[in-house]
Scaffold this motif. Structure first.
Motif, PDB file in Angstrom:
ATOM      1  N   LYS A 151       0.920  -1.089  -0.124  1.00 45.31           N
ATOM      2  CA  LYS A 151       0.154  -0.084  -0.089  1.00 45.31           C
ATOM      3  C   LYS A 151       0.812   1.123   0.009  1.00 45.31           C
ATOM      4  CE  LYS A 151      -4.208  -1.867   2.201  1.00 45.31           C
ATOM      5  NZ  LYS A 151      -4.935  -2.076   3.243  1.00 45.31           N
ATOM      6  N   GLN A 152       1.966   1.340   0.756  1.00 43.20           N
ATOM      7  CA  GLN A 152       2.776   2.288   0.782  1.00 43.20           C
ATOM      8  C   GLN A 152       3.376   2.513  -0.592  1.00 43.20           C
ATOM      9  OE1 GLN A 152       5.583   1.594   3.962  1.00 43.20           O
ATOM     10  NE2 GLN A 152       4.191   2.436   5.721  1.00 43.20           N
ATOM     11  N   LYS A 191       1.641   6.660  -6.696  1.00 42.83           N
ATOM     12  CA  LYS A 191       0.490   7.569  -7.077  1.00 42.83           C
ATOM     13  C   LYS A 191       0.896   9.093  -7.026  1.00 42.83           C
ATOM     14  CE  LYS A 191      -3.809   5.036  -5.708  1.00 42.83           C
ATOM     15  NZ  LYS A 191      -4.836   4.805  -5.016  1.00 42.83           N
ATOM     16  N   ASP A 192       1.732   9.349  -5.812  1.00 46.54           N
ATOM     17  CA  ASP A 192       2.166  10.764  -5.804  1.00 46.54           C
ATOM     18  C   ASP A 192       3.300  10.880  -7.022  1.00 46.54           C
ATOM     19  OD1 ASP A 192       0.918  10.924  -3.533  1.00 46.54           O
ATOM     20  OD2 ASP A 192       2.778  10.386  -2.334  1.00 46.54           O
ATOM     21  N   ARG A 249       2.297   1.568  -3.377  1.00 49.15           N
ATOM     22  CA  ARG A 249       1.440   1.938  -4.145  1.00 49.15           C
ATOM     23  C   ARG A 249       0.870   3.734  -4.007  1.00 49.15           C
ATOM     24  NH1 ARG A 249      -4.541   0.220  -2.951  1.00 49.15           N
ATOM     25  NH2 ARG A 249      -4.017   1.611  -1.308  1.00 49.15           N
ATOM     26  N   ASP A 250       0.987   4.022  -2.922  1.00 47.53           N
ATOM     27  CA  ASP A 250       0.770   5.495  -2.500  1.00 47.53           C
ATOM     28  C   ASP A 250       1.866   6.261  -3.156  1.00 47.53           C
ATOM     29  OD1 ASP A 250      -1.383   4.846  -1.452  1.00 47.53           O
ATOM     30  OD2 ASP A 250      -0.904   4.868   0.583  1.00 47.53           O
TER      31      ASP A 250
END
Length: 67
Positions: A9-10, A16-17, A12-13
């Motif tokens: 998840k980290q 995304k950023d 992925r974030d």
């Protein structure tokens, strides 16, 4: 070895950023390209206009051959 959901998840974030930054850079560069194209078009128009004025001046200064 189990997959660590939180680390995924980290990551992925972070991606995304990164994507958001890339998209912002793309928009900025697109605007810069558009501005440069407008400047290019304006310069070409000025060259065409100056060329036309030079041709007109040359034709007025060139004596016409008498028959």
């Amino acid at each position: 070895m189990p997959i660590d959901i939180e680390s995924l998840k980290q990551e992925r974030d972070q991606v995304k950023d990164s994507l958001r930054q890339i998209e912002a850079d793309t928009r900025r560069l697109d605007l810069e390209v558009k501005t440069l194209r407008q400047r290019e078009i304006q310069a070409k128009r000025e060259i065409d206009a100056l060329t036309a004025l030079i041709e007109i001046a040359d034709s007025r200064n060139t004596p016409v051959a008498s028959e």
